[in-house]
Design a protein around this motif. Sequence first.
Motif, PDB file in Angstrom:
ATOM      1  N   ALA A  80      55.482  -2.260  70.287  1.00  0.00           N
ATOM      2  CA  ALA A  80      54.244  -1.636  69.815  1.00  0.00           C
ATOM      3  C   ALA A  80      54.605  -0.571  68.785  1.00  0.00           C
ATOM      4  O   ALA A  80      55.320   0.398  69.097  1.00  0.00           O
ATOM      5  N   PHE A 129      45.657  -2.731  73.242  1.00  0.00           N
ATOM      6  CA  PHE A 129      46.949  -3.293  73.631  1.00  0.00           C
ATOM      7  C   PHE A 129      47.224  -2.946  75.097  1.00  0.00           C
ATOM      8  O   PHE A 129      47.680  -3.807  75.866  1.00  0.00           O
ATOM      9  N   PHE A 136      52.980  -5.546  67.824  1.00  0.00           N
ATOM     10  CA  PHE A 136      51.586  -5.107  67.750  1.00  0.00           C
ATOM     11  C   PHE A 136      51.539  -3.825  66.925  1.00  0.00           C
ATOM     12  O   PHE A 136      52.164  -2.827  67.285  1.00  0.00           O
ATOM     13  N   ALA A 151      46.189  -6.564  76.295  1.00  0.00           N
ATOM     14  CA  ALA A 151      47.418  -7.328  76.084  1.00  0.00           C
ATOM     15  C   ALA A 151      48.468  -7.042  77.151  1.00  0.00           C
ATOM     16  O   ALA A 151      49.128  -7.970  77.650  1.00  0.00           O
ATOM     17  N   TYR A 205      50.656  -9.006  65.561  1.00  0.00           N
ATOM     18  CA  TYR A 205      49.304  -8.815  66.118  1.00  0.00           C
ATOM     19  C   TYR A 205      48.786  -7.433  65.723  1.00  0.00           C
ATOM     20  O   TYR A 205      49.564  -6.517  65.388  1.00  0.00           O
ATOM     21  N   HIS A 206      47.459  -7.290  65.810  1.00  0.00           N
ATOM     22  CA  HIS A 206      46.827  -5.989  65.657  1.00  0.00           C
ATOM     23  C   HIS A 206      45.939  -5.694  66.879  1.00  0.00           C
ATOM     24  O   HIS A 206      46.345  -4.973  67.765  1.00  0.00           O
ATOM     25  N   TYR A 207      44.755  -6.269  66.864  1.00  0.00           N
ATOM     26  CA  TYR A 207      43.822  -6.045  67.973  1.00  0.00           C
ATOM     27  C   TYR A 207      43.846  -7.218  68.954  1.00  0.00           C
ATOM     28  O   TYR A 207      44.022  -8.381  68.548  1.00  0.00           O
TER      29      TYR A 207
END
Length: 387
Positions: free
Chosen positions: A259, A242, A235, A246, A172-174
Motif C-alpha cells: 500500500a 483498502f 494499491f 480489500a 489498484y486504487h479503489y
Amino acid sequence: MRRHHGSRPAARARRDRAARPPWRPPLPLAFLLAAGVVLTERLGRRGVAGALVAALLLAGCGGVLLRGAQNTPTGVAASPVPSSPTALAAAAPTATTAPTAAPTFTEPPPPSPVASPRAAASPILTEREPASPTATPSPTIPPSPTAVPPTPTLTLQQATPRGTTVIPILMYHYVRVVTDRSDTIGINLSVTPDLFAAQMQYLADHGYTTLTMHDVYAILAGQQPLPPRPIALTFDDGYRDFYTAAWPVLRAHHFKATAYIITGVIGQERYMTWPMLKELDASGLVEIGAHTVDHIDLHAATDARDWQEIEGSKVTLEQGLGHPVTAFCYPSGKYDQDVIALVRKAGFLTATTVEYSTKQNLQWAYELPRVRVNGPDPLATWIAKLP
C-alpha cells in the motif's frame, strides 16, 4: 799430368754448357706486334717510333733477365756460379726466395660515378622522413559498420528492453462501488468489492504466489528464488477502502500486498489512519510504501520541492512505523532522471510507474512497470492481462 789437370776446366765448361738449355727469344713477334698496335692507338702515329724503340729495349732486357733466370738454379738469385762447395755455402745467405704466387695488392676503389639528376633528386627515405610527394596517399579507411558507437544518453522511455523476469505488478486504487455515474475517473479507478474478491479467488485457484515490493526487489537482486507464478498487488494513495474492503479478502487468502501512502492525508476522510497502517504493517502481509507527501507532479516541481515530497514521506512513515521504508511510487507516474536520483538518494530500493509490462529487471528497479486494473473490466479481461 799437366794435360790432364789442364783439361779439367775445359771439360767442366763443356758440361755446364750442355746442361744449360739453348737461348730463345724472350718475347714472340706476335706479342711485339700487338703491343705496337696498342701503343699506336694510345700514343698516336707520332709515338710509333718511340713505342718500337721501347719494345726493342723491353725485348732486350727481358731476354737478358730470362737468360739469367734460366741459368740460375731455382730459389737462387742470378750470380756467378761458385766454383766450389765452400763458395756456394757462402753465397747462400744472400740468396732471395722467388715468390710462389703473385703478391696481393689492395687497389683503391674506383671513383664514384657522377650521380644522375634523377638519382640526386630522390634521396633514400628513412622511417622518419615523409613519403615522396608523388606517392599515392593511403585512402582513409572508413569506420567499420560493426563498430560499436558511443553509448548515447537515453531517456527513460527510449531504453529497452525493460526487463527479463516475469513478475506482473497489478496497480489498484479503489475497492468500492461508485454511485455517481458521471464520475468517470472514479469509475475507471474503482474495482467493486465483489469483482475484487473474484479476482483474488482466481489467483488462489491457479497457484499464484503474491509478493510485496520488498520481495520483488529481493528476487531481482538474487536474494531469494523466484516462486511459481509470482504476482505483486499494489494499491495507490492509501484509501480507507483498502482497509475496509480489500484487506479482509487478502487476509482470508493470506495474500501479500503493498500500500503506497500519501503521508499528508493520513487520517483524513477516505484515507487510512495511523492505527490502520500499523495494523497492516504488523500483519507481515502488507508492506507500507511512500507516495510523497502531497501527491504532486514531481516532474514539474523543483528539486528542492521534490526532495521534500520524497524524503519527507519516507521519514514520516519510518517514524510512524518504527522501521525503514524502501518502496516508492511516483504520483500519476510523473518522473525524470532527476527525480530518480532523489528517490535513490533517499534510500528507496524500488519505485513503480504507470507504464505497462509484466517483465522486471533490477536494472530498472526505479522504473518498474505495472499492469493497470480498470474498474469496468470484467473478470475475463482482467485474466487476459495476466501471464
